[in-house]
Design a protein around this motif. Sequence first.
Motif, short mmCIF file in Angstrom:
data_model
loop_
_atom_site.label_atom_id
_atom_site.label_comp_id
_atom_site.label_asym_id
_atom_site.label_seq_id
_atom_site.Cartn_x
_atom_site.Cartn_y
_atom_site.Cartn_z
N LYS A 95 66.68 5.52 11.73
CA LYS A 95 67.73 4.66 12.28
C LYS A 95 68.68 5.47 13.16
N GLN A 96 69.03 6.67 12.72
CA GLN A 96 69.93 7.52 13.49
C GLN A 96 69.29 7.90 14.82
N LYS A 97 68.01 8.22 14.81
CA LYS A 97 67.32 8.57 16.05
C LYS A 97 67.28 7.38 17.00
N GLN A 98 67.09 6.18 16.45
CA GLN A 98 67.10 4.98 17.28
C GLN A 98 68.46 4.78 17.93
N LYS A 99 69.52 4.97 17.17
CA LYS A 99 70.87 4.82 17.72
C LYS A 99 71.12 5.84 18.82
N ILE A 100 70.69 7.07 18.60
CA ILE A 100 70.86 8.12 19.61
C ILE A 100 70.09 7.76 20.87
N ALA A 101 68.86 7.26 20.72
CA ALA A 101 68.06 6.87 21.87
C ALA A 101 68.71 5.72 22.63
N GLU A 102 69.27 4.75 21.90
CA GLU A 102 69.95 3.63 22.55
C GLU A 102 71.18 4.12 23.31
N LEU A 103 71.95 5.01 22.71
CA LEU A 103 73.13 5.55 23.40
C LEU A 103 72.73 6.34 24.64
N GLN A 104 71.66 7.11 24.52
CA GLN A 104 71.20 7.90 25.65
C GLN A 104 70.74 6.99 26.78
N LYS A 105 70.03 5.92 26.43
CA LYS A 105 69.57 4.96 27.43
C LYS A 105 70.76 4.28 28.10
N GLU A 106 71.76 3.94 27.32
CA GLU A 106 72.96 3.30 27.85
C GLU A 106 73.69 4.25 28.81
N ILE A 107 73.79 5.50 28.46
CA ILE A 107 74.44 6.48 29.32
C ILE A 107 73.65 6.65 30.62
N GLU A 108 72.33 6.69 30.52
CA GLU A 108 71.50 6.85 31.72
C GLU A 108 71.61 5.66 32.65
N THR A 109 71.78 4.45 32.09
CA THR A 109 71.94 3.27 32.96
C THR A 109 73.34 3.24 33.58
N ASP A 110 74.34 3.65 32.83
CA ASP A 110 75.71 3.65 33.35
C ASP A 110 75.96 4.79 34.33
N PHE A 111 75.36 5.93 34.10
CA PHE A 111 75.55 7.12 34.93
C PHE A 111 74.19 7.72 35.29
N PRO A 112 73.48 7.11 36.23
CA PRO A 112 72.15 7.64 36.60
C PRO A 112 72.27 9.04 37.21
N LEU A 113 71.25 9.83 37.01
CA LEU A 113 71.24 11.21 37.50
C LEU A 113 71.20 11.26 39.02
N SER A 114 70.61 10.27 39.64
CA SER A 114 70.53 10.28 41.11
C SER A 114 71.93 10.20 41.72
N GLN A 115 72.83 9.42 41.13
CA GLN A 115 74.21 9.33 41.63
C GLN A 115 74.96 10.63 41.41
N ILE A 116 74.72 11.25 40.28
CA ILE A 116 75.39 12.52 39.98
C ILE A 116 74.93 13.60 40.95
N ASN A 117 73.63 13.64 41.23
CA ASN A 117 73.11 14.63 42.18
C ASN A 117 73.64 14.41 43.58
N LYS A 118 73.80 13.15 44.00
CA LYS A 118 74.35 12.85 45.33
C LYS A 118 75.79 13.34 45.42
N LYS A 119 76.55 13.13 44.35
CA LYS A 119 77.96 13.56 44.37
C LYS A 119 78.05 15.09 44.45
N LYS A 120 77.12 15.76 43.80
CA LYS A 120 77.13 17.23 43.84
C LYS A 120 76.82 17.73 45.24
N GLU A 121 75.92 17.04 45.94
CA GLU A 121 75.53 17.45 47.28
C GLU A 121 76.66 17.25 48.28
N ASP A 122 77.49 16.23 48.04
CA ASP A 122 78.58 15.94 48.97
C ASP A 122 79.65 16.94 48.82
#
Length: 129
Positions: free
Chosen positions: A102-129
């Motif tokens: 159950k704990q692993k499922q919660k962690i996976a859900e939180l990780q998925k939520e973070i990835e949808t809210d803050f995608p890596l592609s947007q973070i990489n674009k901000k770093k390049e600017d």
Amino acid sequence: MFFKAKKESEINLEQHEQLEYAHFRIKQKKRLYTHFVIFLVGSVFLVLINKILKYGETYDWFIWAITFWSFLFVMHVINVFFTQKFLGKDWERAQREKLVHKQKQKIAELQKEIETDFPLSQINKKKED
């Protein structure tokens, strides 16, 4: 060689756990047998106090005391011989694995939520600017 050593350590750990559990069960049964002896001696003592020493002579109160103590002893027996079989090591292990899952499922859900809210592609674009 590493895998062999790992398996041997796992076997030693399992043997250690079994030894600890056996020690725990022996102590538990020893306490039960001690409780039984104290119960017998105490019951005789209660009857002697009531009948021989005539404490509370008008009422046989020792019957209620022994009945209550018998109930406690039966509960002790149930705990040692029956509850431990149903709620023993295997049950504890299954419950622990269920909670970890159950704990692993919660962690996976939180990780998925973070990835949808803050995608890596947007973070990489901000770093390049």
